[in-house]
Design a protein around this motif. Structure first.
Motif, PDB file in Angstrom:
ATOM      1  N   GLN A   1       0.996  -1.210   0.094  1.00  0.00           N
ATOM      2  CA  GLN A   1      -0.061  -0.074  -0.009  1.00  0.00           C
ATOM      3  C   GLN A   1       0.873   1.075  -0.061  1.00  0.00           C
ATOM      4  O   GLN A   1       1.716   1.361   0.923  1.00  0.00           O
TER       5      GLN A   1
ATOM      6  N   ARG B   1      -5.562   0.639  -7.336  1.00  0.00           N
ATOM      7  CA  ARG B   1      -6.158   0.939  -5.862  1.00  0.00           C
ATOM      8  C   ARG B   1      -5.391   0.876  -4.836  1.00  0.00           C
ATOM      9  O   ARG B   1      -5.810   1.201  -3.558  1.00  0.00           O
ATOM     10  N   ASN B   2      -4.097   0.441  -4.770  1.00  0.00           N
ATOM     11  CA  ASN B   2      -3.111   0.545  -3.825  1.00  0.00           C
ATOM     12  C   ASN B   2      -2.152   1.701  -3.730  1.00  0.00           C
ATOM     13  O   ASN B   2      -1.452   1.916  -2.844  1.00  0.00           O
TER      14      ASN B   2
ATOM     15  N   HIS C   1      -2.401   5.586  -2.996  1.00  0.00           N
ATOM     16  CA  HIS C   1      -3.239   6.694  -2.364  1.00  0.00           C
ATOM     17  C   HIS C   1      -2.483   8.053  -2.400  1.00  0.00           C
ATOM     18  O   HIS C   1      -1.402   8.166  -1.874  1.00  0.00           O
TER      19      HIS C   1
ATOM     20  N   GLY D   1      -7.597   4.877 -11.836  1.00  0.00           N
ATOM     21  CA  GLY D   1      -8.074   4.073 -10.390  1.00  0.00           C
ATOM     22  C   GLY D   1      -7.423   4.489  -9.207  1.00  0.00           C
ATOM     23  O   GLY D   1      -7.541   3.752  -8.153  1.00  0.00           O
TER      24      GLY D   1
ATOM     25  N   ASP E   1      -6.309   6.177  -5.754  1.00  0.00           N
ATOM     26  CA  ASP E   1      -7.108   6.791  -5.057  1.00  0.00           C
ATOM     27  C   ASP E   1      -6.645   8.216  -4.598  1.00  0.00           C
ATOM     28  O   ASP E   1      -5.479   8.388  -4.129  1.00  0.00           O
TER      29      ASP E   1
END
Length: 395
Positions: free
Chosen positions: A32, A58-59, A61, A253, A255
């Motif tokens: 992440q 998605r990982n 941010h 995608g 975040d």
């Protein structure tokens, strides 16, 4: 900006075995990445994590990132009330790293092309060919004078001193300013004036930073006074670069989150000392100004926008007789026109000048000691890295 490839707290060490760590590195799905900050360095980090490290979108941010991110480079205003340009924050395109980043992002105008392609296309477009013959002019006898390229060089004495600076180890320059290395005659040279105004670097700034600039740009000094050699985007840097990168990451995608502030410097000496770069306002402050001209005989367009900046805004002007910092926009324009011997009465009534003080514009150039800047990957840390202008490599 901090990139934290772990779902744990930012400063927590990962106590895992060598085999487990190797397996974790080989499994992007288990990582992440938390990127704190909304500047171009953070956007670039997200792009490379996505494309080179193969992390799932998605990982990744991006905290404090959104389509309007990096407001430092966003221009604003209108023709009626005057524009505000922030062109001094442009990334320097004499750089393979910038070229590499822009070559990865599709253009919003033509998805079959990259941002870099559109920059090059814009430069080649005959409509955008610059007719200016010089970037650097100086006050002459009753009129502005172009700096002759043949006169833009350092004396032999100064060349030897520059060579000595380049050959020095960085650690021997810690705490030294440029004025500690060179005498007053160096700073009176046209070559220094051209260099310093190009990079907004002053004699009080770090000798280490000048050394780094010499490594990177010394061979391009001959081009600094030719406007045609400058790489420019078609629109503002925000519209041409920041928005397309942000949109690309959103569409992939990634975040894009908001509302985060993390202060690490007080937790470990390995995280640097940010106060070194944020408290020397007298050495980091610049003042820029944007002039919007309406139907002026000075220029042949209905509306024309001119941007400039003062490298020494605290100096008292020869004409207005007060520091630029204390001047209104109109007074700044009067000062500029009189310096260049342009007709004030013809230009001033058709102009709107908006000044803007930038307290930390050159903060990355101030004098610093090694402990002030953390390494990109701090010592003993496995789950945190830094990106941006005030960090250093391990070499």
């Amino acid at each position: 900006m901090e990139t934290v490839p772990s779902s744990n707290h930012a400063v927590q060490h990962d106590h895992i075995s060598g085999d487990a760590r190797k397996q974790r590195i080989q499994s992007p799905d288990m990582v992440q990445a938390w990127i704190i900050g909304n500047g171009i360095a953070s956007l670039a980090a997200a792009v490379y994590l996505l494309q080179d490290a193969r992390l799932p979108a998605r990982n990744i941010h991006l905290l404090n990132a959104h389509r309007g991110c990096d407001l430092k480079v966003k221009s604003s205003g209108d023709a009626e009330n005057g524009y505000i340009l922030r062109t001094g924050d442009l990334p320097f395109f004499h750089d393979r790293c910038v070229d590499s980043l822009l070559s990865r992002i599709p253009s919003t105008a033509d998805p079959c092309k990259s941002i870099l392609d559109t920059v090059r296309d814009s430069e080649r477009d005959p409509k955008n060919q610059c007719k200016s013959v010089a970037r650097f002019v100086k006050r002459g006898d009753g009129h502005p004078e172009k700096l002759a390229l043949k006169n833009c060089h350092f004396e032999l004495k100064h060349r030897c001193e520059l060579l000595k600076l380049v050959l020095e180890y960085e650690r021997s320059l810690k705490g030294k300013s440029i004025e500690d290395i060179f005498d007053a005659s160096f700073f009176r040279s046209d070559a220094w004036k051209l260099w310093s105004t190009t990079f907004a670097i002053r004699p009080q700034h770090s000798a280490m930073e000048l050394r780094r600039q010499l490594f990177k740009y010394a061979d391009k000094l001959k081009d600094f006074n030719r406007v045609s050699t400058l790489h420019r985007t078609q629109y503002t840097i925000h519209e041409s670069i920041v928005v397309p990168i942000t949109d690309f990451l959103h569409d992939e995608g990634v975040d894009l989150a908001t509302n985060s502030e993390i202060k690490l410097s007080h937790k470990s000496i390995h995280y640097g000392e940010p106060l070194t770069f944020s408290t020397k306002i007298n050495k980091t402050r610049l003042e820029s100004f944007t002039v919007t001209l309406h139907n002026s005989a000075f220029l042949d367009e209905n509306v024309y926008v001119v941007w400039g900046y003062g490298l020494y805004p605290d100096r008292i002007d020869d004409y207005v007789r007060k520091p630029m910092l204390d001047c209104s926009g109109e007074e700044i324009l009067i000062q500029l026109l009189q310096q260049l011997h342009f007709p004030v009465d013809q230009i001033l009534p058709a102009a709107i000048t908006i000044p803007m003080i930038r307290p930390l514009a050159t903060s990355s150039l101030v004098n610093w000691f090694p402990d002030d800047r953390p390494y990109v990957i701090p010592k003993l840390i496995t789950n945190l890295a830094f990106a941006g202008a005030t960090y250093r490599n391990a070499v």
